[in-house]
Design an enzyme around this catalytic site. Structure first.
Site, mmCIF file in Angstrom:
data_model
loop_
_atom_site.group_PDB
_atom_site.id
_atom_site.type_symbol
_atom_site.label_atom_id
_atom_site.label_comp_id
_atom_site.label_asym_id
_atom_site.label_seq_id
_atom_site.Cartn_x
_atom_site.Cartn_y
_atom_site.Cartn_z
ATOM 1 N N CYS A 47 44.070 35.240 42.615
ATOM 2 C CA CYS A 47 44.590 36.401 43.416
ATOM 3 C C CYS A 47 45.776 36.408 43.937
ATOM 4 O O CYS A 47 46.572 37.515 43.978
ATOM 5 C CB CYS A 47 43.421 36.784 44.593
ATOM 6 S SG CYS A 47 43.399 35.411 45.814
ATOM 7 N N GLU A 73 39.763 41.614 50.322
ATOM 8 C CA GLU A 73 40.802 40.827 49.636
ATOM 9 C C GLU A 73 40.613 41.199 48.058
ATOM 10 O O GLU A 73 39.641 40.587 47.738
ATOM 11 C CB GLU A 73 40.800 39.289 49.814
ATOM 12 C CG GLU A 73 42.275 38.723 49.530
ATOM 13 C CD GLU A 73 42.211 37.722 48.617
ATOM 14 O OE1 GLU A 73 42.660 38.028 47.592
ATOM 15 O OE2 GLU A 73 41.540 36.566 48.989
HETATM 16 P P1 NDP Z 1 33.724 41.696 41.290
HETATM 17 O O1 NDP Z 1 34.220 42.708 42.320
HETATM 18 O O2 NDP Z 1 32.963 42.360 39.894
HETATM 19 O O3 NDP Z 1 32.673 40.459 42.033
HETATM 20 C C1 NDP Z 1 33.184 40.288 43.158
HETATM 21 C C2 NDP Z 1 31.727 39.506 44.013
HETATM 22 O O4 NDP Z 1 31.233 40.738 44.406
HETATM 23 C C3 NDP Z 1 30.784 38.952 43.122
HETATM 24 O O5 NDP Z 1 30.137 37.837 44.026
HETATM 25 C C4 NDP Z 1 30.019 40.042 42.692
HETATM 26 O O6 NDP Z 1 28.579 39.448 42.407
HETATM 27 C C5 NDP Z 1 29.755 40.815 43.912
HETATM 28 N N1 NDP Z 1 29.327 42.182 43.647
HETATM 29 C C6 NDP Z 1 29.395 43.133 42.654
HETATM 30 N N2 NDP Z 1 28.906 44.237 42.753
HETATM 31 C C7 NDP Z 1 28.236 43.971 44.094
HETATM 32 C C8 NDP Z 1 27.666 45.131 45.040
HETATM 33 N N3 NDP Z 1 27.564 46.344 44.661
HETATM 34 N N4 NDP Z 1 27.133 44.735 46.248
HETATM 35 C C9 NDP Z 1 27.510 43.316 46.601
HETATM 36 N N5 NDP Z 1 27.986 42.579 45.874
HETATM 37 C C10 NDP Z 1 28.519 42.766 44.743
HETATM 38 O O7 NDP Z 1 34.631 40.837 40.891
HETATM 39 P P2 NDP Z 1 34.680 39.603 39.782
HETATM 40 O O8 NDP Z 1 34.753 38.556 40.567
HETATM 41 O O9 NDP Z 1 33.802 39.887 38.828
HETATM 42 O O10 NDP Z 1 36.322 39.923 39.135
HETATM 43 C C11 NDP Z 1 36.521 40.893 38.524
HETATM 44 C C12 NDP Z 1 37.752 41.394 38.685
HETATM 45 O O11 NDP Z 1 38.133 41.598 40.110
HETATM 46 C C13 NDP Z 1 38.765 40.605 37.952
HETATM 47 O O12 NDP Z 1 38.935 40.489 36.758
HETATM 48 C C14 NDP Z 1 39.991 40.664 38.920
HETATM 49 O O13 NDP Z 1 40.787 41.911 38.226
HETATM 50 C C15 NDP Z 1 39.489 41.206 40.271
HETATM 51 N N6 NDP Z 1 39.643 40.100 41.033
HETATM 52 C C16 NDP Z 1 40.428 40.077 42.091
HETATM 53 C C17 NDP Z 1 40.695 39.039 42.873
HETATM 54 C C18 NDP Z 1 41.829 39.409 43.918
HETATM 55 O O14 NDP Z 1 41.795 38.715 44.981
HETATM 56 N N7 NDP Z 1 43.040 39.562 43.749
HETATM 57 C C19 NDP Z 1 39.853 38.139 42.883
HETATM 58 C C20 NDP Z 1 38.778 38.139 42.052
HETATM 59 C C21 NDP Z 1 38.727 39.017 41.290
HETATM 60 P P3 NDP Z 1 28.146 39.298 40.862
HETATM 61 O O15 NDP Z 1 29.137 38.215 40.313
HETATM 62 O O16 NDP Z 1 26.714 38.553 40.980
HETATM 63 O O17 NDP Z 1 28.300 40.513 40.336
#
Ligand code: NDP
Length: 680
Positions: free
Chosen positions: A296, A257
């Site tokens: 989201c 998602e």
């Molecule tokens: P990220 O994709 O950076 O992170 C989401 C999750 O993935 C976090 O738990 C993060 O951990 C983890 N993660 C990051 N890199 C890895 C990896 N290589 N392997 C496994 N897990 C990983 O999204 P954010 O939450 O930081 O949000 C960033 C942007 O994403 C927002 O600004 C928005 O644009 C979008 N977003 C969209 C959503 C939607 O459903 N439309 C919902 C939320 C965000 P950690 O935090 O420890 O890096």
């Protein structure tokens, strides 16, 4: 120094031997906690889930798992104040926290209810009807869902530290899968607190929930064919996960998602003085400002008829100007902070990108003015509305993850649908319209591009849960850019975690596997009428074969007069003769069923307490005057209720005529005492 968050791994709390990275209060910039997963043995966590959590969970029936979820929901609800107190540090107002905390706990309650009502008190789910695969009926097929001996990994976004975990945990737990949660670092302190309370409660079997605070490390390397990953976050990270060898070639299931450029469309039928106009404007402002737009499902694209666009912009500007922004501890603040200064930078960058094809009509990217709070240290960003120039591409590609939306105009419904589709797939679209023709056209156009569509009008507005709220009973997820995943949707989410298998077997062996009597399987007739047997004594396959009963014309006439059902096929011989299906007077179907009940009933007080319904009733052959019917009733399914001294017994009923043709088939549903005579 503030506390270092811990992970819950293989039955104990683990603290990394590291200083950890600081996590800052979204509004004040003060350090809340530190985070690190250095040294965490993720392989041991996965093994613990597989060998301890999974087997313990799968030893429970769906109803027992549901009961555990319900107890957990009550426990968390009772202690939610401390979650609220901590949640404010994520930048959330009280209203935002309700969405996260109460929304998450509500999802647990909902799944607990669904698990009890819609899943069996068993560990296997029967899917659909038995398929007869041979002429003689000795070879049949049945789909079943079973639990996988794997691990459900969830990787969550920062915006819903509680709901994000609980909405994924509930269906996986019901499905018999242990969960490993990896919350986003930025707000992991709140997830950690909730997990701590869950573990302390002892309400979930050990190993069914583990927590990684900090980097996911080697998590995906440890997963195999029976495991799944449910990811919510950025499209960038989703891409990294999609390319992981264990996903590409190793059979690990990945649900995504990710970014979603949701839209809300104002119908062409709506005038400025219609109630739908206000509902639309309110909806947009709510979605821009709840969680400071970090949802989201938030409305990123506001699609309105060009003829009314100025009025929409004016009304939005008016409402947005009343949104007070600042430190969420101040009760007069309507909208809190973004999750971090980093997120604010991201939103500012997104607004810059959007400005290439749009002009700002409300707000200031510098994020001023604030009602309260430190504009430098707090990640504040005031609501910002843009208006796109015709043909602008950016609003369909750039997701500003904050209180930012862009107004786009259309001429004609086809263009509105085409604009919505340019988002390349979203979680949700809403349409404000009161015109049935618009509703149908727009839903058919939008549905292939969206996981959920809300039609908002004066009739449903009062009860509407709004554009942005995913509901536990409805699916959440969207095609294309939104990731292609699907979560929630009630039992659908549970079954999505399970394996569907087609079982081919003889009726007896299929009955043994499913616990449900299958047509063609052995039947046992004994001297004791099965209605004299308690739940403890009844066995699948216990059968009663009734004697015959001839249905005379007087019976049919009596029934017609008595009930008032004087339909001509039962009362008018000439007209009935012209009926192409009957060719003469026939008995009422309900007369047949009533007579059948009279044939199989055992009238004296006994363990059968009530008949609570009939399922799958079909009338197959008409019963003509002087036909003789008989009924065979077989115990099909026995489901003791955990919380009552009775259970449900489903009986297979087949009514036949003198030529042994089936006249009616159905399931009779009864409640039967567990013991008889009743104890005590
Ligand atoms: P990220 O994709 O950076 O992170 C989401 C999750 O993935 C976090 O738990 C993060 O951990 C983890 N993660 C990051 N890199 C890895 C990896 N290589 N392997 C496994 N897990 C990983 O999204 P954010 O939450 O930081 O949000 C960033 C942007 O994403 C927002 O600004 C928005 O644009 C979008 N977003 C969209 C959503 C939607 O459903 N439309 C919902 C939320 C965000 P950690 O935090 O420890 O890096």
């Amino acid at each position: 120094m503030s506390t270092l968050l811990e992970s819950y791994a293989a039955g104990r709390w683990f603290r990394a031997a590291a200083e950890g990275d600081p996590l800052l209060d979204a509004a004040t910039g003060e350090e809340v906690a530190r985070i690190s997963s250095r040294g965490l043995d993720i392989g041991a966590m996965v093994a613990h889930a597989r060998t301890v959590g999974g087997p313990a969970l799968r030893a429970l029936t769906f109803h027992q798992r549901a009961a555990a979820l319900k107890a957990l929901a009550k426990h968390l609800m009772a202690g939610k104040d401390e979650f609220y107190a901590l949640s404010v540090r994520t930048g959330a107002t009280t209203r935002d926290t309700a969405v996260d905390v109460d929304g998450g706990i509500g999802t647990l309650f909902s799944f607990a209810g669904k698990g009890t009502r819609e899943l069996p008190n068993d560990t296997i789910v029967i899917d659909g009807a038995v398929e007869r695969l041979g002429k003689a009926g000795t070879f049949v097929g049945q789909h079943v869902f079973t639990s996988r001996p794997g691990v459900a990994v969830q990787i969550n976004a920062f915006n819903f530290p509680v709901w994000g975990m609980l909405e994924k945990l509930a269906p996986a737990f019901l499905a018999g899968l242990p969960t490993i949660v990896k919350p986003a670092s930025q707000t992991a302190y709140l997830t950690e607190l909730v997990v701590r309370r869950i573990i302390e409660s002892g309400l979930l079997p050990e190993g069914s929930l583990q927590l990684i605070t900090g980097s996911a490390g080697s998590l995906l390397d440890e997963l195999t064919e029976q495991d799944s990953v449910a990811f919510t976050g950025s499209a960038h990270t989703a891409g990294i996960l999609r390319r992981h060898p264990n996903v590409l070639d190793g059979g690990v299931r990945l649900g995504v998602e990710a970014d979603s450029l949701n839209c809300s469309i104002l119908g062409p039928d709506v005038r400025a003085d219609d109630p739908e106009f206000d509902l639309f404007v309110k909806g947009v402002v709510t979605e821009m400002t709840v969680k400071a737009g970090q949802k989201c499902t938030a409305i990123r694209r506001v699609i309105v008829p060009s003829t009314i666009a100025d009025q929409v912009v004016g009304a939005l500007a008016d409402r947005l100007s009343k949104i007070t922004v600042g430190d969420p501890r101040n009760p007069d603040v309507r909208m809190g902070a973004l999750a971090s200064l980093g997120q604010r930078d991201e939103v500012r960058k997104a607004v810059e990108a959007l400005r290439a094809g749009s002009e700002i009509v409300v707000g200031d990217p510098a994020g001023q003015p604030l009602l309260d709070g430190d504009a430098e240290r707090g990640a504040f960003f005031t609501p910002l509305l843009l208006r796109a120039t015709p043909g602008a591409t950016e609003p369909h590609n750039v997701e500003p993850f904050g209180p930012v939306s862009t107004v786009l105009t259309y001429d004609g419904l086809d263009e509105a649908v085409a604009l919505a589709a340019r988002g390349k797939g979203s979680l949700v679209a809403s349409v404000a319209t009161h015109d049935p023709a618009v509703a149908r056209t727009v839903v058919l156009g939008l549905a292939p591009w969206h996981g959920r569509v809300l039609l908002l009008d004066r009739d449903d507005a009062k009860e509407s849960t709004g554009h942005g709220s995913p509901l536990p009973m409805l699916v959440h997820g969207g095609p294309g850019r939104a990731g292609g995943g699907e979560e929630l949707g009630g039992v659908r989410a549970v079954l999505g975690h399970m394996q569907r298998t087609a079982i081919q077997a003889s009726p007896d062996l299929l009955t043994a596997v499913t616990g449900r009597w299958t047509t063609g399987a052995s039947q046992r007739t004994e001297d004791v009428h099965p209605f004299r047997k308690s739940l403890a004594e009844l066995r699948i396959g216990d059968t009663i074969r009734s004697g015959g009963r001839t249905v005379g014309l007087a019976d049919i006439e009596h029934f017609a007069e008595f009930t008032g059902d004087t339909f001509y096929a039962h009362t008018d011989a000439e007209a009935a003769a012209r009926n192409p299906l009957f060719g003469g007077i026939v008995a009422h179907g309900y007369l047949v069923v009533s007579l059948a009940a009279g044939l199989f009933v055992e009238p004296s007080p006994g363990p059968v307490l009530a008949n609570y319904g009939v399922d799958n009733l079909r009338f197959l052959t008409p019963v003509k005057v002087d036909d003789t019917i008989a009924v065979t009733l077989t115990v099909k399914e026995i489901k003791p209720r955990d919380s009552a001294d009775y259970g449900e017994v489903r009986w297979d009923a087949v009514v036949t005529n003198q030529e042994d043709q089936p006249v009616a088939t159905y399931d009779v549903l009864t409640l039967v005492a567990k013991t008889w005579p009743a104890e005590g």
